[in-house]
Design an enzyme around this catalytic site. Structure first.
Site, PDB file in Angstrom:
ATOM      1  N   HIS A   1       0.848  -1.199   0.000  1.00  0.00           N
ATOM      2  CA  HIS A   1       0.000   0.000   0.000  1.00  0.00           C
ATOM      3  C   HIS A   1       0.890   1.258   0.000  1.00  0.00           C
ATOM      4  O   HIS A   1       0.685   2.162  -0.795  1.00  0.00           O
ATOM      5  CB  HIS A   1      -0.916  -0.005   1.229  1.00  0.00           C
ATOM      6  CG  HIS A   1      -1.532   1.327   1.559  1.00  0.00           C
ATOM      7  ND1 HIS A   1      -2.589   1.846   0.846  1.00  0.00           N
ATOM      8  CD2 HIS A   1      -1.235   2.256   2.501  1.00  0.00           C
ATOM      9  CE1 HIS A   1      -2.919   3.038   1.347  1.00  0.00           C
ATOM     10  NE2 HIS A   1      -2.101   3.311   2.359  1.00  0.00           N
TER      11      HIS A   1
ATOM     12  N   ASP B   1       6.485  21.151 -26.588  1.00  0.00           N
ATOM     13  CA  ASP B   1       6.409  19.810 -26.016  1.00  0.00           C
ATOM     14  C   ASP B   1       7.455  19.731 -24.914  1.00  0.00           C
ATOM     15  O   ASP B   1       8.138  20.715 -24.637  1.00  0.00           O
ATOM     16  CB  ASP B   1       6.691  18.730 -27.093  1.00  0.00           C
ATOM     17  CG  ASP B   1       6.113  17.371 -26.682  1.00  0.00           C
ATOM     18  OD1 ASP B   1       6.367  16.946 -25.543  1.00  0.00           O
ATOM     19  OD2 ASP B   1       5.397  16.756 -27.492  1.00  0.00           O
TER      20      ASP B   1
ATOM     21  N   HIS C   1      15.625  12.814  11.866  1.00  0.00           N
ATOM     22  CA  HIS C   1      14.494  12.962  12.792  1.00  0.00           C
ATOM     23  C   HIS C   1      13.528  11.779  12.666  1.00  0.00           C
ATOM     24  O   HIS C   1      12.628  11.638  13.466  1.00  0.00           O
ATOM     25  CB  HIS C   1      13.769  14.300  12.608  1.00  0.00           C
ATOM     26  CG  HIS C   1      13.046  14.460  11.313  1.00  0.00           C
ATOM     27  ND1 HIS C   1      12.942  15.645  10.654  1.00  0.00           N
ATOM     28  CD2 HIS C   1      12.366  13.587  10.550  1.00  0.00           C
ATOM     29  CE1 HIS C   1      12.245  15.487   9.553  1.00  0.00           C
ATOM     30  NE2 HIS C   1      11.884  14.253   9.459  1.00  0.00           N
ATOM     31  N   HIS C   2      13.744  10.941  11.664  1.00  0.00           N
ATOM     32  CA  HIS C   2      12.965   9.697  11.575  1.00  0.00           C
ATOM     33  C   HIS C   2      13.561   8.626  12.467  1.00  0.00           C
ATOM     34  O   HIS C   2      13.029   7.532  12.555  1.00  0.00           O
ATOM     35  CB  HIS C   2      12.943   9.178  10.138  1.00  0.00           C
ATOM     36  CG  HIS C   2      12.258  10.099   9.188  1.00  0.00           C
ATOM     37  ND1 HIS C   2      10.936   9.985   8.864  1.00  0.00           N
ATOM     38  CD2 HIS C   2      12.713  11.164   8.485  1.00  0.00           C
ATOM     39  CE1 HIS C   2      10.604  10.934   8.012  1.00  0.00           C
ATOM     40  NE2 HIS C   2      11.655  11.670   7.763  1.00  0.00           N
TER      41      HIS C   2
ATOM     42  N   ARG D   1       2.127   1.468  15.148  1.00  0.00           N
ATOM     43  CA  ARG D   1       1.686   1.299  13.759  1.00  0.00           C
ATOM     44  C   ARG D   1       2.084  -0.091  13.276  1.00  0.00           C
ATOM     45  O   ARG D   1       2.834  -0.807  13.943  1.00  0.00           O
ATOM     46  CB  ARG D   1       2.303   2.378  12.877  1.00  0.00           C
ATOM     47  CG  ARG D   1       3.808   2.316  12.794  1.00  0.00           C
ATOM     48  CD  ARG D   1       4.393   3.551  12.156  1.00  0.00           C
ATOM     49  NE  ARG D   1       4.272   3.522  10.713  1.00  0.00           N
ATOM     50  CZ  ARG D   1       5.131   4.109   9.872  1.00  0.00           C
ATOM     51  NH1 ARG D   1       6.162   4.775  10.345  1.00  0.00           N
ATOM     52  NH2 ARG D   1       4.956   4.052   8.580  1.00  0.00           N
TER      53      ARG D   1
END
Lengths: 529, 190, 381
Positions: free
Chosen positions: A80, A109, A306-307, A454
């Protein structure tokens, strides 16, 4: 290079025979055709990825395992994510870029039409491969779209190679698309179209394209290392051979954080285009919008960790990444303030694209607030990897990126098809989406704060009520999108004829060509005053 | 008209792809400098010239056989209290629990991460791969000192060894591994 | 009018705090000084964000209501103002600094590296936690105790559904407890919301966190980093006892360990009946093996091998025992030598060799398992 594009003024195509049937689409080098292909592909992927979200929400509707086993559940969350990021949002923006950038800058184009054809047509193979792996023995990728090692290396199944190749192809496609955008914008602007006259959508896409060129190769490097670690005995991420699994996260998020802005900067461009149109007033602070976009892009390279606050970092590192992340809210705030100032003392009308844009401003800002909260390291220790994060990035990506794509679709559909869409149905689509999306994502803040991690297929009983509500919101939001498909289908098939300038407050070169836009536009460059 | 720009952009892409791989050694350097992730140096340290008599630091040891690695290694003392700069020796006893000859690699890790910069090992069984015969018991010695520059707020640090079974990776070099530079190790080059 | 204003003001001030403090909708205040600080920080930032949101959206909706085309307004012509733009770049900056100050203070308080009173090594593995009281010689595994029947809706769900374990971690209150995190396989993350402790357990590396719990009680959390199939079934349960009770508990653990060793030693001379081993084995299989190899023994094709008709299970007994004892390096198959007693291993080997149509008829005794544990090079291949 413009010699590649046939310099004819008329709406017929005599470059590669009469366009008809499958071959027209397969061999097309026309930016409008390719734009349409991208958009249709993104819509199809949005539906497939959405169907997976429905599986996830159905399983989470009540506690206990009813429908799928945890292994399949993990595949659903993983695929997903991959499909929505790489299959829906990014191709949709590339589609918009293909359609609109040449028309906005007065180019005939895209600069590299054959590469353009390629960059689209490799995409379906990538996603076919990814989806195919779901049906193989052992199933598809089940390690999250972030594919942290060693879950994705030593502990994944043999179908991981398919995942790696799929990501490689997606990356190559995005890079080619980005290169095309840069070359087009740099080289093919109509005479007089100076940098500070560029429409903001073009500006944001130019900056996005540079981000893509900078970080997609890093993603390619990361998946390559996963591949060699898994199949060829290297140990980039294996401590036994001197590697480090945490290094994977550094490399991944060095790509991953700019990637987030890749998905939102073009959205800023779309909103900056639509809000002035329906406020019947010029965009407030054009120059500061450009600078804000550029500074967001630059800052996005120094905030990746920070993740990873919980991976164990020295205090100095935690402080640096916290401050840098908080800093991003300054240019983002400037954007929101500018949009509000644009509306201030305008003459606002509320057509569907504007409705989506207003929803974007409010809900994206909400996602921005939760992002600011997540930046605060000590609090992040509690938020990290909970539904609070899920709520945050869905507010930013669904009510942010996806809403902006829908706003853009409604805004330019009459230009693309020559027909007005059914405004009543479209308003139904908007209101249904707006309500259901909040029922879907807002309670996620609460379950996240209350402690629901999660990526779990089953949860403790105290989360049950909210999860039932979330799932109902999810199904309602999913069904509402079928209405969107129907509105678009009806609009392609027919409807009231649209004038050249569909919206009376609109500005820009794209509104100077008739609706539907002829197959070839601006074969002779327009004069920009 | 386009080709010059196109060339630049493609070179930029390739450079960024290379950069992803350059991040691997860069990361190691970064870890050594900042103590990120508690990755200590695998270099043999030189003895300290100075001992800080006014300070005591606890150093504790723990080992952990990675899943499936048939080794048991334990420090004679679980904790020692040392003066910064003072060279300390700690005995470790190791055993191969399996019925086959195996090669063990111990990977050190220090916590708090920042302390890894200040823990200097002069002799360590983690510097080399350790081939062990079936059921063999061996004694190892760790010789280390804590840098006098260790930040004063750190009163206690932990040295952890994770034991890996790398028999398959080191089949060819297993015999001379005890003398030679272990070739399958990436970090041991520098 | 005054009363009306007062009521509105009061509501605005109380609503967020009253409705959100320590309810099921909000972060927990927890039971440590740090968790309380984190909670306060969270609420501060949250309320600042709310205030900014109210101001910005009030202006926007004012414009939406009053500056609409249907009212026949003529749009203004302004489209930039350096003064205003500098102002709204500077003000957020000041707000950010106001946020950063308490955040930095809390963070520094969290990264306290002073001496701890007790050190516990926490090792994550698919999908259980292992706790070792360093220097005390006490260690054990902590596995989720919610039954498969509750998960598959065959049985009513208990109060602590998915958040209960067979053996919780026990720590003393009022003492600084240091946790050293590492992992046996993939990355896990040890999280107890009430302590505001969440730290990744990285294979091959060690991480640390600490807590000082104020109140006695049972605190529940979960693994927070996706770690494979049963990531959702890996709870953390911590029981905080008074230091006196903790010492009693620790002593009882040490004596229990001795007793268990003696019981195992006693088993060596015994020959257990097949029925007893089969029953023991089934319990162990369902608790430790079924998550991967499935209760049906069919495994998950391509992910976890089937036990039914498996060449290992129907092959030489000693090889079968060795794999259970030492695991298979580089796969999800763990080493169970330290997790299970020799009786449990004997049971599960017997069970597997005589179930699902595997009919080797073998009965494996605890002494055979001990023999494999003791095996030396003379038996080597």
């Amino acid at each position: 290079m413009s010699s590649i594009v046939n310099p004819h003024d008329h709406g017929h195509d005599d470059h590669h025979g009469a366009p008809s049937g499958f071959k027209r689409w397969l061999f097309t080098t026309n930016h409008k055709d390719i734009g349409s292909l991208y958009l249709i592909f993104a819509l199809a992927m949005f539906i497939i990825g959405g169907a997976m979200a429905m599986v996830i929400r159905a399983e989470l509707f009540q506690p206990g395992l009813q429908l799928v086993d945890p292994h399949f559940f993990n595949q659903m969350t993983t695929v997903h994510g991959l499909i929505m990021v790489f299959g829906a949002v990014m191709p949709a923006f590339t589609g918009l870029a293909n359609w609109m950038i040449p028309m906005m800058i007065g180019a005939p184009d895209m600069a590299l039409p054959r590469m353009n054809n390629w960059s689209f047509w490799i995409l379906p193979f990538a996603f076919a491969m990814l989806l195919f792996s779901l049906f193989m023995e052992g199933g598809g990728p089940a390690f999250g779209w972030t594919f942290y090692a060693p879950l994705s290396t030593t502990y994944s199944n043999d179908n991981t190679a398919l995942f790696v190749f799929a990501v490689h192809i997606m990356g190559i496609s995005s890079i080619m698309g980005a290169i095309n955008v840069v070359v087009t914008i740099v080289n093919l602007r109509a005479p007089g179209m100076t940098w500070m006259k560029l429409p903001l959508f073009v500006w944001t896409w130019l900056i996005t394209a540079f981000l893509l060129i900078a970080v997609m190769p890093v993603l390619a490097g990361a998946v390559t290392m996963v591949l060699t670690d898994k199949y060829f005995g290297t140990s980039f991420f294996d401590a036994a051979g001197g590697g480090d699994p945490v290094m994977f996260q550094h490399i991944f998020w060095f790509f991953g954080h700019p990637e987030v802005y890749i998905m939102i900067l073009p959205a800023f461009g779309v909103i900056s285009t639509i809000v002035p149109t329906f406020s019947h007033k010029k965009l407030f602070g054009y120059a500061s919008m450009v600078y804000a976009t550029a500074s967001i892009a630059l800052l996005s390279f120094v905030v990746w960790a920070h993740h990873m606050f919980t991976t164990g970092m020295p205090l100095a590192g935690e402080l640096f990444f916290m401050y840098a992340t908080m800093l991003i809210s300054v240019p983002t705030g400037v954007k929101v303030f500018n949009w509000v100032a644009t509306m201030w003392r305008g003459a606002i009308s509320f057509e569907v694209p504007m409705l989506f844009s207003i929803a974007f401003i409010v809900l994206f800002t909400l996602g921005g607030f939760s992002g600011l909260m997540l930046a605060i390291t000590p609090a992040d220790f509690q938020y990290h990897d909970t539904y609070f994060v899920v709520a945050h990035f869905h507010y930013v990506l669904v009510t942010g990126a996806v809403f902006s794509i829908m706003a853009a679709a409604y805004y330019w559909l009459p230009k693309w098809t020559g027909h007005m869409f059914n405004e009543t149905l479209a308003k139904w689509h908007f209101w249904l989406s707006l309500i259901s999306v909040n029922v879907l994502f807002f309670p996620m803040h609460f379950v996240g704060l209350a402690g629901m991690p999660r990526r779990i297929p089953d949860y403790a009983l105290q989360f049950a009520d909210f999860n039932a509500i979330i799932s109902i919101g999810g199904f309602a939001f999913g069904l509402s999108q079928l209405l969107f498909v129907y509105v678009v289908y009806r609009c392609v098939k027919g409807g009231d004829a649209a004038p050249a300038k569909v919206w009376d407050g609109a500005e820009g070169l794209e509104w100077e060509v008739p609706s539907p836009a002829p197959y070839h536009t601006f074969s002779t460059p327009p004069e920009i005053k | 008209m386009h080709s010059a720009l196109l060339k630049k952009l493609i070179i930029a892409c390739l450079a960024m792809f290379a950069f992803a791989f350059a991040l691997v050694p860069l990361y190691d350097v970064f870890c050594q400098v900042t103590g990120l992730n508690g990755k200590p140096s695998l270099e043999v340290a030189k003895a300290s010239s100075r001992v800080d008599e006014n300070r005591l630091v606890d150093v504790s040891f723990t080992t952990h056989a990675q899943q499936g690695a048939p080794f048991d290694v334990s420090a004679e003392q679980f904790k020692v209290t040392v003066k910064p700069g003072e060279v300390t020796k700690v005995a470790f006893s190791a055993a191969n629990l399996s019925q086959q000859a195996r090669v063990m690699q111990a990977i050190p890790s220090v916590s708090p991460g920042i302390a890894s910069k200040y823990l200097h090992k002069m002799a360590c069984f983690c510097f080399n791969q350790q081939p062990m015969k079936a059921g063999e018991k061996q004694d190892f010695e760790l010789m280390f000192y804590v840098d006098t520059a260790l930040p004063s707020e750190i009163e206690e640090l932990t040295l952890s060894y994770t034991l890996f079974d790398i028999t398959e990776q080191s089949q060819q070099v297993a015999l001379e591994a005890s003398q030679d530079e272990p070739t399958s190790m990436e970090t041991s080059d520098e | 009018m005054k009363a009306y204003r007062f009521a509105v003001g009061w509501l605005a001030a109380m609503l967020p705090t009253a409705a959100l403090s320590n309810s099921d909708y909000n972060m927990r205040q927890g039971v440590t000084d740090i968790s309380q600080q984190v909670y306060d920080l969270h609420m501060t930032i949250f309320l600042i964000c709310c205030a900014i949101g109210v101001v910005v959206f009030a202006i926007m909706f004012w414009a939406i209501i009053h500056h609409r085309k249907s009212k026949g307004v003529t749009p203004a012509q302004f489209h930039e103002s350096t003064k205003v733009e500098i102002l709204w770049t500077a003000i957020p900056f000041v707000i950010l600094i106001a946020m950063a100050v308490p955040a930095t203070k809390t963070l520094i308080a969290m990264e306290d590296t002073s001496k701890a009173d007790i050190t516990i090594k926490v090792t994550g593995s698919q999908w259980k936690w292992h706790y070792e009281y360093m220097g005390e010689g006490v260690d054990f595994y902590s596995v989720m105790s919610t039954s498969q029947d509750q998960i598959s809706d065959k049985e009513a769900k208990g109060e602590n559904y998915l958040l209960e374990v067979d053996k919780p971690l026990v720590i003393p209150t009022g003492k600084k407890v240091r946790f050293l995190m590492t992992s046996d396989d993939v990355i896990h993350s040890w999280w107890v919301p009430d302590f505001a402790v969440k730290k990744d357990a990285n294979p091959g590396f060690i991480n640390e966190a600490w807590t000082r719990v104020n109140d006695e009680g049972i605190y529940r959390g979960q693994c927070a980093e996706l770690c494979g199939k049963d990531h959702g079934f890996m709870p953390v349960v911590v029981e905080a006892k008074s230091p006196e009770d903790f010492d009693v508990w620790l002593a009882s653990q040490k004596s229990a360990k001795l007793e268990a060793e003696q019981a195992s030693a006693a088993l060596l001379d015994q020959t257990l009946p097949k029925d007893e081993l089969m029953a023991e084995g089934e319990t162990v299989y369902m608790a430790y093996c079924a998550a991967c190899h499935q209760p049906t023994g069919l495994g998950l094709p391509g992910v976890f091998p089937a036990m039914k008709g498996s060449p290992v299970v129907t092959g030489p007994i000693n090889d079968h025992i060795d794999i259970i004892l030492h695991g298979r390096p580089g796969t999800a198959m763990q080493a169970f030598a330290k997790q299970l007693s020799i009786k449990q291993i004997a049971g599960v080997v017997t069970f597997k060799r005589n179930t699902w149509g595997n009919d080797t008829g073998d009965v494996v005794q605890p002494s055979q398992v001990q023999a494999r544990l003791d095996a030396k090079q003379e038996e080597g291949k």
